[in-house]
Design a protein around this motif. Structure first.
Motif, PDB file in Angstrom:
ATOM      1  N   ILE A  64      65.842  45.334   6.566  1.00 43.80           N
ATOM      2  CA  ILE A  64      65.634  45.084   7.999  1.00 43.80           C
ATOM      3  C   ILE A  64      64.625  46.095   8.527  1.00 43.80           C
ATOM      4  CG2 ILE A  64      66.693  45.073  10.285  1.00 43.80           C
ATOM      5  CD1 ILE A  64      69.339  44.274   8.902  1.00 43.80           C
ATOM      6  N   ILE A  68      65.744  36.492  10.870  1.00 45.82           N
ATOM      7  CA  ILE A  68      67.126  36.042  10.758  1.00 45.82           C
ATOM      8  C   ILE A  68      67.815  36.275  12.097  1.00 45.82           C
ATOM      9  CG2 ILE A  68      69.346  36.345   9.596  1.00 45.82           C
ATOM     10  CD1 ILE A  68      67.295  35.221   7.706  1.00 45.82           C
ATOM     11  N   ILE A 124      71.550  38.068   5.818  1.00 45.30           N
ATOM     12  CA  ILE A 124      70.361  38.081   4.956  1.00 45.30           C
ATOM     13  C   ILE A 124      70.738  37.737   3.519  1.00 45.30           C
ATOM     14  CG2 ILE A 124      68.563  39.575   3.984  1.00 45.30           C
ATOM     15  CD1 ILE A 124      68.659  41.115   6.688  1.00 45.30           C
ATOM     16  N   ALA A 162      70.779  44.469   1.464  1.00 48.65           N
ATOM     17  CA  ALA A 162      70.005  43.659   2.413  1.00 48.65           C
ATOM     18  C   ALA A 162      69.708  44.439   3.692  1.00 48.65           C
ATOM     19  CB  ALA A 162      70.748  42.377   2.741  1.00 48.65           C
ATOM     20  N   THR A 194      62.549  40.966   8.398  1.00 50.70           N
ATOM     21  CA  THR A 194      62.659  41.652   7.107  1.00 50.70           C
ATOM     22  C   THR A 194      61.301  41.843   6.442  1.00 50.70           C
ATOM     23  OG1 THR A 194      62.823  39.690   5.671  1.00 50.70           O
ATOM     24  CG2 THR A 194      64.832  40.393   6.791  1.00 50.70           C
ATOM     25  N   VAL A 220      62.468  40.264   0.511  1.00 47.84           N
ATOM     26  CA  VAL A 220      63.863  40.378   0.099  1.00 47.84           C
ATOM     27  C   VAL A 220      64.055  39.622  -1.215  1.00 47.84           C
ATOM     28  CG1 VAL A 220      66.278  39.929   0.731  1.00 47.84           C
ATOM     29  CG2 VAL A 220      64.588  40.448   2.520  1.00 47.84           C
TER      30      VAL A 220
END
Length: 335
Positions: free
Chosen positions: A162, A260, A245, A158, A146, A149
């Motif tokens: 990415i 993640i 996320i 979310a 990511t 965030v």
């Protein structure tokens, strides 16, 4: 766009890679490392995309790309958290030890924070001081990287954060897990360094195979040269990456370069446990899962965990059989 990090210093040297994984162009003039690019993604990504386009069109020839010279795309990261999005896998784990699974597992993701200071290169051996009692296992998974965030992000928003997708072998020491969890404080010794695919790609590069926060292609694992699993990563994924996320960011912001993981990719078969590839199923993405099924069916497992000299390879191909991320290939060795 496809990116990789050549082995160089602690954080690698950033390169863009051709779609067929045969050529590369050094991207040092744009960003020296992938982490540097992620720290300034809004500006760096446009320049990296332009360099990638020149490499693809032949405007620049580039150099030969050798996966063996790659580190993981992020050789180390500020944050690495692995979820368990395939609840079928979790259900089997608990069923094998006659434990009921709480209903909340279907609505609230499981997640642990792993060590991110010493990722393995995709062709680097998994070194352990011993094999007996450790229960050395591979876990074939999908992972995303990511940008920054914000805390409290929604699952839908979310997905916009990415920036890159890759594969991961989340090495697990099954023999050490029960005692660690019994202490009520989570994994540590049982989760050594993970290895990621040589190449990471933007979601746009995946086309229609990337939709609704899931990657809809088979993830192939070969154990000692034989196909062990080929489950589809987009099937039976209870929580998509946006949900994972959002779960991680519920009480904290996530910094650029956060990784993640999806957890072990696992498919059901006709509503029940899967079958080995040799029996017409799609197999498994870790040894523990087939051992769970053997325990449920026969009262005890028969498939051994990995020993010194064993080899695991993890790869994903597109509809034309072209490798997307390159190949993770690791041998278990004694430290």
């Amino acid at each position: 766009m496809k990116l990789a990090s050549l082995k160089s210093g602690r954080d690698g040297q950033l390169v863009v890679v051709s779609n067929d994984l045969t050529r590369m162009a050094v991207a040092s003039d744009i960003a020296p490392t992938l982490q540097a690019a992620l720290d300034n993604w809004a500006a760096a990504s446009a320049d990296l995309e332009a360099l990638h386009a020149k490499l693809e069109s032949g405007e620049i020839q580039g150099e030969a790309f050798d996966q063996a010279k790659c580190h993981s795309p992020l050789p180390r990261a500020y944050h690495w958290a692995d979820g368990s999005a395939y609840v079928n896998h979790v259900e089997l784990v608990r069923k094998a030890r006659n434990a009921e699974m709480p209903e909340s597992f279907w609505t609230d993701p499981l997640m642990y924070q792993g060590g991110s200071d010493t990722f393995l290169a995709p062709r680097e051996p998994v070194k352990m001081p011993q094999s007996e009692g450790f229960g050395i296992d591979f876990e074939a998974e999908i992972a995303v990287i990511t940008d920054d965030v914000p805390m409290g992000v929604t699952a839908e928003d979310a997905l916009k954060h990415i920036k890159l997708v890759m594969l991961v072998n989340d090495v697990s020491l099954r023999g050490l897990i029960p005692n660690e969890l019994a202490k009520g404080f989570g994994f540590y010794q049982s989760k050594p360094s993970s290895a990621f695919s040589p190449v990471c790609v933007t979601p746009a590069q995946l086309g229609d195979n990337w939709k609704e926060g899931k990657l809809h292609l088979p993830l192939v694992s070969q154990l000692n040269g034989s196909k062990f699993g080929e489950p589809n990563a987009g099937v039976d994924m209870t929580f998509h990456f946006g949900q994972l996320i959002a779960h991680a960011a519920k009480t904290r912001p996530l910094g650029a370069g956060t990784i993640i993981g999806s957890g072990t990719v696992s498919n059901k078969l006709d509503g029940g446990p899967g079958k080995p590839v040799a029996e017409g199923g799609v197999g498994y993405s870790c040894i523990a899962e087939i051992r769970m099924i053997e325990t449920i069916q026969n009262g005890q497992p028969s498939t051994p965990f990995m020993q010194f000299g064993d080899n695991i390879a993890i790869e994903m191909a597109d509809e034309n059989g072209q490798s997307i991320f390159g190949r993770i290939e690791q041998t278990v060795e004694q430290a």
